[in-house]
Design an enzyme around this catalytic site. Structure first.
Site, PDB file in Angstrom:
ATOM      1  N   ARG A  69       1.005  -1.290  -0.227  1.00  0.00           N
ATOM      2  CA  ARG A  69      -0.020   0.115  -0.485  1.00  0.00           C
ATOM      3  C   ARG A  69       0.753   1.185  -0.114  1.00  0.00           C
ATOM      4  O   ARG A  69       2.056   1.175   0.389  1.00  0.00           O
ATOM      5  CB  ARG A  69      -0.851  -0.333   1.375  1.00  0.00           C
ATOM      6  CG  ARG A  69      -1.995  -0.655   1.266  1.00  0.00           C
ATOM      7  CD  ARG A  69      -3.356  -0.744   2.338  1.00  0.00           C
ATOM      8  NE  ARG A  69      -2.566  -1.584   3.683  1.00  0.00           N
ATOM      9  CZ  ARG A  69      -1.629  -0.742   4.413  1.00  0.00           C
ATOM     10  NH1 ARG A  69      -1.862   0.540   4.482  1.00  0.00           N
ATOM     11  NH2 ARG A  69      -1.399  -1.236   5.163  1.00  0.00           N
ATOM     12  N   TYR A 197      -1.730  -3.064  -6.957  1.00  0.00           N
ATOM     13  CA  TYR A 197      -1.435  -3.816  -5.832  1.00  0.00           C
ATOM     14  C   TYR A 197      -2.420  -4.705  -5.165  1.00  0.00           C
ATOM     15  O   TYR A 197      -3.154  -2.768  -5.022  1.00  0.00           O
ATOM     16  CB  TYR A 197      -0.116  -3.231  -5.076  1.00  0.00           C
ATOM     17  CG  TYR A 197       0.068  -4.063  -3.352  1.00  0.00           C
ATOM     18  CD1 TYR A 197       0.344  -5.457  -3.470  1.00  0.00           C
ATOM     19  CD2 TYR A 197      -0.592  -2.959  -2.611  1.00  0.00           C
ATOM     20  CE1 TYR A 197       0.219  -5.427  -1.993  1.00  0.00           C
ATOM     21  CE2 TYR A 197      -0.730  -3.455  -1.026  1.00  0.00           C
ATOM     22  CZ  TYR A 197      -0.056  -5.312  -1.736  1.00  0.00           C
ATOM     23  OH  TYR A 197      -0.278  -5.329   0.352  1.00  0.00           O
ATOM     24  N   GLY A 199      -4.157  -3.689  -1.821  1.00  0.00           N
ATOM     25  CA  GLY A 199      -3.841  -3.114  -1.009  1.00  0.00           C
ATOM     26  C   GLY A 199      -5.060  -1.809  -1.755  1.00  0.00           C
ATOM     27  O   GLY A 199      -5.816  -0.817  -0.830  1.00  0.00           O
ATOM     28  N   LYS A 206      -9.589  -2.478   1.892  1.00  0.00           N
ATOM     29  CA  LYS A 206      -9.575  -1.274   3.385  1.00  0.00           C
ATOM     30  C   LYS A 206     -10.121  -0.046   2.493  1.00  0.00           C
ATOM     31  O   LYS A 206     -10.670   0.912   3.474  1.00  0.00           O
ATOM     32  CB  LYS A 206      -7.750  -0.874   2.992  1.00  0.00           C
ATOM     33  CG  LYS A 206      -6.924  -2.213   2.886  1.00  0.00           C
ATOM     34  CD  LYS A 206      -6.826  -2.583   4.157  1.00  0.00           C
ATOM     35  CE  LYS A 206      -6.174  -3.382   5.069  1.00  0.00           C
ATOM     36  NZ  LYS A 206      -6.192  -4.337   6.162  1.00  0.00           N
ATOM     37  N   HIS A 226      -9.592  -2.751  11.961  1.00  0.00           N
ATOM     38  CA  HIS A 226      -9.506  -3.440  10.797  1.00  0.00           C
ATOM     39  C   HIS A 226      -9.197  -4.832  12.710  1.00  0.00           C
ATOM     40  O   HIS A 226      -7.803  -4.597  13.015  1.00  0.00           O
ATOM     41  CB  HIS A 226      -8.221  -2.224  10.741  1.00  0.00           C
ATOM     42  CG  HIS A 226      -7.068  -3.145  10.578  1.00  0.00           C
ATOM     43  ND1 HIS A 226      -5.593  -2.812  10.777  1.00  0.00           N
ATOM     44  CD2 HIS A 226      -6.649  -4.559   9.156  1.00  0.00           C
ATOM     45  CE1 HIS A 226      -4.572  -4.004   9.510  1.00  0.00           C
ATOM     46  NE2 HIS A 226      -5.983  -4.557   8.789  1.00  0.00           N
ATOM     47  N   SER A 248      -0.464  -4.043  10.501  1.00  0.00           N
ATOM     48  CA  SER A 248      -1.104  -4.722   9.352  1.00  0.00           C
ATOM     49  C   SER A 248       0.589  -6.004   9.798  1.00  0.00           C
ATOM     50  O   SER A 248       1.653  -5.274   9.798  1.00  0.00           O
ATOM     51  CB  SER A 248      -0.213  -4.355   8.026  1.00  0.00           C
ATOM     52  OG  SER A 248      -0.744  -3.102   8.021  1.00  0.00           O
ATOM     53  N   CYS A 250       1.133  -8.225  11.664  1.00  0.00           N
ATOM     54  CA  CYS A 250       1.121  -8.110  13.136  1.00  0.00           C
ATOM     55  C   CYS A 250       0.874  -9.694  13.522  1.00  0.00           C
ATOM     56  O   CYS A 250       0.592 -10.071  14.693  1.00  0.00           O
ATOM     57  CB  CYS A 250       1.187  -7.921  14.193  1.00  0.00           C
ATOM     58  SG  CYS A 250       2.303  -6.152  14.063  1.00  0.00           S
ATOM     59  N   ASP A 277      -9.240  -9.761   9.249  1.00  0.00           N
ATOM     60  CA  ASP A 277      -8.235  -8.451   8.926  1.00  0.00           C
ATOM     61  C   ASP A 277      -9.416  -7.228   9.137  1.00  0.00           C
ATOM     62  O   ASP A 277      -9.398  -5.663   9.365  1.00  0.00           O
ATOM     63  CB  ASP A 277      -8.404  -8.204   6.942  1.00  0.00           C
ATOM     64  CG  ASP A 277      -7.259  -7.199   7.299  1.00  0.00           C
ATOM     65  OD1 ASP A 277      -6.808  -6.978   7.859  1.00  0.00           O
ATOM     66  OD2 ASP A 277      -7.960  -6.392   5.919  1.00  0.00           O
ATOM     67  N   ARG A 375       1.638 -11.868  -1.661  1.00  0.00           N
ATOM     68  CA  ARG A 375       0.519 -12.539  -0.874  1.00  0.00           C
ATOM     69  C   ARG A 375      -0.692 -13.479  -1.403  1.00  0.00           C
ATOM     70  O   ARG A 375       0.160 -13.380  -2.482  1.00  0.00           O
ATOM     71  CB  ARG A 375      -0.209 -11.156  -1.190  1.00  0.00           C
ATOM     72  CG  ARG A 375      -0.179  -9.843  -0.230  1.00  0.00           C
ATOM     73  CD  ARG A 375      -0.684  -9.784   0.735  1.00  0.00           C
ATOM     74  NE  ARG A 375      -0.173  -8.864   1.861  1.00  0.00           N
ATOM     75  CZ  ARG A 375      -0.613  -8.452   2.548  1.00  0.00           C
ATOM     76  NH1 ARG A 375      -1.823  -8.520   2.771  1.00  0.00           N
ATOM     77  NH2 ARG A 375      -0.206  -7.007   3.375  1.00  0.00           N
TER      78      ARG A 375
HETATM   79  C1  OXD Z   1      -3.096  -4.872   5.798  1.00  0.00           C
HETATM   80  C2  OXD Z   1      -3.533  -6.039   4.600  1.00  0.00           C
HETATM   81  O1  OXD Z   1      -2.087  -3.996   4.757  1.00  0.00           O
HETATM   82  O2  OXD Z   1      -4.163  -6.580   5.449  1.00  0.00           O
HETATM   83  O3  OXD Z   1      -3.451  -4.582   6.457  1.00  0.00           O
HETATM   84  O4  OXD Z   1      -3.509  -6.079   3.793  1.00  0.00           O
HETATM   85 MN    MN Z   2      -5.203  -5.270   7.464  1.00  0.00          MN
END
Ligand code: OXD
Ligand code: MN
Length: 593
Positions: A69, A197, A199, A206, A226, A248, A250, A277, A375
């Site tokens: 992103r 991309y 995101g 998002k 989120h 993101s 984590c 998410d 991804r």
């Molecule tokens: C992020 C995702 O970047 O979920 O948070 O892709």
């Molecule tokens: Mn996310």
């Protein structure tokens, strides 16, 4: 396809601007999906993978500078700058439309424009919102078909005059200098141009489900967050649901579908994954908070995904999956750093170049086979732990909200807030070390309230106030907790094993929600009595748990300074209640010996 006048007019306007050669409506059928896959294969947009080993799976490669992103190119375009707030990039709607139009002018010449009607949330649920994405990318269409409910059923729900978010995407020239991700919350509109991309371009994710939805949610008194949503079923059949926010990359995805660790197997817990998410949460007639996952798929980070870290995901991505920017092996399967099995002897890397282990670039840095933010896009229904309540129109009841971050020091393994207001303070002061999902210096600590910093579609001061308001509206609010799986010792080794073992902490959280265990009061909140954490089958070196729960007064006082800097940027808009919480924490720390 539709008798919806506004929708038809808007499509006409966009086609006059972008000048596609033709327009194709996405009906959501398998046969149309197959046709699109064939076209994408013929142009090289998708590479078909080994169909015996990975049925219905494809590989896609993005441009080299289009791999995450682009927050610096993402804007909230409200009439007043104040309404976007100090943490968002702002552009006036007039300028934003003008700039984007210059790039979009004729951008779809020689291309097809696809019209994707999609529903975020079960079609017809009071939680759900409809969007229509216009795009010139088949990759986007096929991803949206995994991530959302698409096609004719959505159009039927929209009827002749239903509300929808206008989502326009064009790859244009895939030029980073002509890339803009624009949100017009006052017009219920999103324009994304110049990127391919996920995101930036899967606009239901998002852009709609967080930035636009958070703006709508404030007006309609609900929360767009989120957060993952998971259920933990006890042997007596009771399922406790938690919603958890982490920045993101984590480990939200891993947590959402964790497999109970060996040592807790005897307790027969069963995990139900609702989402990894995004959570949309509403107060129901019982005064409690209920949540749905508006999505139907996972857009997860590949590196590090393996049978140890996430066995359920390993199963999920064996079929019907689109991989992006991973390594292609000679046998037509894929690989990434931290995947199961041996490192392949050769392959084609994420940039399409021949690759062998040990290769280095001209700076001597190792060349990765897969991009660190590579991804997979896969349907939730592939997941062995997928919840049976995914289509439930009223969602699932949330017992606990969990905030978390990646912190080497400072925050204990788990702590609980004293109240909803204190919980909002904990969420508002969340911070984490930057990962590869964001542009920026990996490792640096950045404040990321409720993990929403890049996703809040309006002024965050108003967002905090909205959270405080929501607490007042509920008679049975969830309890709020904070976790940190990433604390390290002096040598930098993780103190907590994480992954499935995290269930031990979730168990404590649910026991707290049910009033089954006590807790110790500390200046920052309640922490567990160590004897209340079930450690059966998990041996940690003596003193580790004590270290994991250590609260260092000095470190917290330093943290307060950072929090103050962060809060101050909101100036007079900042809610007084959170300054009260700040002062109270400062007082409690001073008195702590
Ligand atoms: C992020 C995702 O970047 O979920 O948070 O892709
Ligand atoms: Mn996310």
């Amino acid at each position: 396809m539709t008798r919806h006048k506004k929708l038809k007019n808007w499509i006409r306007q966009v086609s006059r601007l972008c000048k596609p050669d033709n327009i194709v409506w996405i009906d959501g059928s398998e046969s149309q999906k197959k046709q699109l896959e064939e076209i994408a294969k013929s142009t090289g947009e998708l590479i078909q993978l080994n169909q015996e080993k990975l049925p219905d799976c494809f590989l896609h490669r993005t441009a080299k500078d289009d791999v995450a992103r682009t927050e610096h190119l993402t804007f909230i375009c409200t009439k007043k700058k104040r309404d976007a707030g100090p943490t968002n990039n702002w552009m006036s709607p007039r300028l934003a439309y003008k700039k984007a139009k210059a790039i979009l002018e004729g951008a779809m010449k020689g291309r097809t424009m696809y019209v994707i009607p999609f529903s975020m949330g079960p079609i017809g649920s009071p939680f759900s919102k409809i969007g229509v994405e216009l795009t010139d990318s088949i990759y986007v269409v096929l991803n949206m078909m995994i991530m959302t409910r698409t096609g004719e059923a959505v159009l039927r729900q929209l009827g002749t005059d239903g509300e929808f978010t206008k989502c326009l995407h064009s790859k244009a020239q895939l030029d980073i200098n002509k890339r803009l991700i624009l949100h017009f919350p006052e017009d219920n509109t999103i324009w994304s141009v110049g990127s391919g991309y996920g995101g930036n371009v899967l606009l239901g994710k998002k852009c709609l489900s967080l930035r636009i939805a958070s703006f709508i949610a404030r007006k309609e008194h609900w929360l767009a967050e989120h957060m993952l949503i998971m259920g933990i079923e006890e042997p007596n059949g009771h399922i406790g649901y938690i919603a958890a926010a982490f920045p993101s990359a984590c480990g939200k995805t891993n947590l959402a579908m964790l497999v109970p660790p060996e040592g807790l197997k005897a307790k027969n817990y069963r995990i139900w994954t609702v989402g990894d998410d995004i959570a949309w949460m509403r107060i129901d007639s019982d005064g409690a908070l209920w949540a749905i996952n508006p999505e139907t798929g996972f857009f997860g980070v590949a590196p590090g995904t393996n049978s140890r870290t996430n066995p359920n995901m390993v199963q999920t991505i064996k079929k019907n999956t689109i991989y992006t920017n991973v390594l292609l092996k000679p046998d037509g399967t894929v690989w990434w750093e931290g995947a199961d099995g041996e490192v392949p002897e050769e392959g084609i890397d994420w940039q399409g170049n021949p690759w062998r282990p040990g290769m280095v670039d001209n700076k001597g840095e190792p060349i990765k086979g897969a991009h660190p933010n590579s991804r997979f896009t896969a349907p939730i229904l592939n997941c062995p732990s997928a919840s049976f309540r995914l289509e439930q129109h009223h969602g699932v009841p949330i017992s606990a909200i969990v905030f978390g971050g990646r912190r080497k020091h400072l925050t204990p393994l788990v702590y609980e807030s004293f109240s909803w207001q204190h919980g909002v303070f904990i969420g508002a002061t969340m911070a984490s070390e930057i990962t590869a999902a964001q542009m920026g210096k990996v490792g640096q600590v950045r404040r990321d309230p409720m993990a929403m910093l890049p996703f809040c579609g309006y002024n965050m001061a108003d967002y905090f106030r909205h959270w405080l308001e929501m607490g007042k509206r509920m008679t049975h609010p969830p309890k709020i907790f904070h976790v940190n799986w990433f604390r390290t010792d002096e040598k930098g080794n993780f103190l907590w094993p994480g992954f499935g073992e995290n269930l031990r902490i979730l168990e404590w959280i649910l026991q707290r929600c049910q009033g089954k265990v006590g807790a110790q009061e500390t200046p920052i909140g309640y922490i567990p009595f160590i004897s209340d954490i079930d450690m059966s089958g998990l041996e940690l070196p003596p003193g580790t748990l004590e270290q994991l729960f250590k609260i260092d007064k000095k470190e917290w006082q330093e943290e307060l300074k950072e929090i103050k800097k962060f809060f101050r940027q909101f100036k007079k808009d900042f809610p007084e209640e959170l300054w009260q919480e700040y002062d109270a924490l400062q007082r409690r720390l001073r008195a702590w010996v």
